[in-house]
Scaffold this active site. Structure first.
Site, PDB file in Angstrom:
ATOM      1  N   GLY A  25       0.829  -1.192   0.000  1.00 33.18           N
ATOM      2  CA  GLY A  25       0.000   0.000   0.000  1.00 33.18           C
ATOM      3  C   GLY A  25       0.859   1.235   0.000  1.00 33.18           C
ATOM      4  O   GLY A  25       2.093   1.159  -0.031  1.00 33.18           O
ATOM      5  N   GLY A  26       0.185   2.397   0.041  1.00 33.60           N
ATOM      6  CA  GLY A  26       0.910   3.651  -0.002  1.00 33.60           C
ATOM      7  C   GLY A  26       1.783   3.884   1.216  1.00 33.60           C
ATOM      8  O   GLY A  26       2.711   4.689   1.171  1.00 33.60           O
ATOM      9  N   ASP A 134     -11.903   8.378   2.265  1.00 34.96           N
ATOM     10  CA  ASP A 134     -11.389   7.581   1.156  1.00 34.96           C
ATOM     11  C   ASP A 134     -12.226   6.311   0.976  1.00 34.96           C
ATOM     12  O   ASP A 134     -11.688   5.217   0.847  1.00 34.96           O
ATOM     13  CB  ASP A 134      -9.919   7.231   1.375  1.00 34.96           C
TER      14      ASP A 134
END
Length: 311
Positions: A25-26, A134
């Site tokens: 993931g980020g 988000d």
């Protein structure tokens, strides 16, 4: 109860035994781990190369405490030498994005079921004073099911969540969220409000109905859920449905058939029993983290106090 992995595996903070990498993931990599305190398998995020913004996001996510059947919030975190990890429940069925990619548009009853669970989870998040910011299919996790089980959705990834109407977590004119799912005012950098999450629910609903991501979506088609989707996608936040509870009331009044969902496989498989230490990502500057791991705990505590969050 899961069997404990080998004692020779890497153990973080005397508690989390890293087993195998299950995602990226980020914020870094995601691992399946064994929690020696609870004797259960969990998911842990291992923080990758950091900046001040990434560190703040990590600290903010670990401060979220929402306990709800349709929410996956962090359970705790640990920093030891060159490892910094964030632990949460392990959800083995992938995400709604996986479901859409494999099956395309879903039947009306299944869409309604997923939306009801998502809105129920969001109601709990908003009641805790947070805006998720988000909401999208990739962040809607699914429990693995058998052939005769209904879907069970879990809202996850609170990395950009923020207190309601808190300007400290807003960058003007920068937008925080994912293009296509952000409400118009959110894209303009407005302070966090629950109605922004509800707009994202509308985009997710339209994607579940049509199979099309926001960039390719048009008008809401004729559909039993159209009255709800149109009220969620109103551009003016003052005219949009104001709360997740209001959206739930409207959803439950609509005539929808029973759900006929596809099965959700266990995408992780059996947990490994690994003797050697797992190989961590090569691009992580672990030496630098050794110097800041202790400081991270101080930053986390100070931020929680500042925001009024209780770990």
């Amino acid at each position: 109860m899961a069997a404990a992995p080998s004692r020779t595996s890497t153990v973080v903070a005397g508690r989390y035994v890293l087993l195998d990498q299950v995602g990226t993931g980020g914020m870094g990599s995601v691992w399946r781990a064994y929690d020696e305190r609870t004797r259960c398998h969990v998911a842990v995020k291992v923080l990758g190369r950091h900046s001040s913004a990434l560190l703040a996001r990590f600290v903010r996510e670990q401060a979220v405490r929402v306990r709800h059947p349709h929410v996956v919030a962090p359970q705790g975190w640990a920093a030891e030498d060159d490892l910094v990890v964030l632990a949460m429940e392990l959800v083995a069925g992938g995400s709604v994005a996986d479901l859409l990619r494999e099956h395309g548009p879903l039947d009306t009853g299944t869409v309604a079921l997923l939306l009801e669970q998502l809105l129920t989870g969001l109601a709990a998040v908003h009641a805790a004073g947070l805006v998720h910011r988000d909401v999208k299919p990739a962040n809607l996790l699914l429990e693995a099911t058998g052939e005769d089980q209904l879907l069970h959705l879990r809202l996850g990834d609170f990395g950009v969540a923020a207190p309601i109407a808190d300007r400290r977590f807003t960058t003007v004119p920068g937008a925080i969220g994912t293009d296509g799912y952000m409400a118009p005012e959110q894209a303009r950098g407005a302070p966090p409000e629950p109605t922004q999450d509800l707009y994202a629910v509308g985009r997710v609903a339209l994607e579940l109905i049509t199979g099309l991501p926001p960039a390719h979506q048009g008008d809401v088609p004729s559909h039993p859920l159209r009255p709800l989707v149109e009220r969620l996608l109103v551009p003016d936040p003052e005219q949009r449905l104001a709360t997740a509870e209001a959206a739930l009331r409207l959803l439950r009044r609509l005539p929808v058939p029973d759900a006929d969902p596809p099965p959700v496989p266990d995408r992780l498989g059996p947990a490994p029993r690994r003797r050697g230490a797992p190989t961590l990502p090569a691009d992580v500057d672990w030496a630098a983290w050794a110097a800041v791991a202790g400081l991270t705990a101080v930053v986390a505590g100070c931020l929680c106090v500042l925001l009024g969050w209780t770990p």
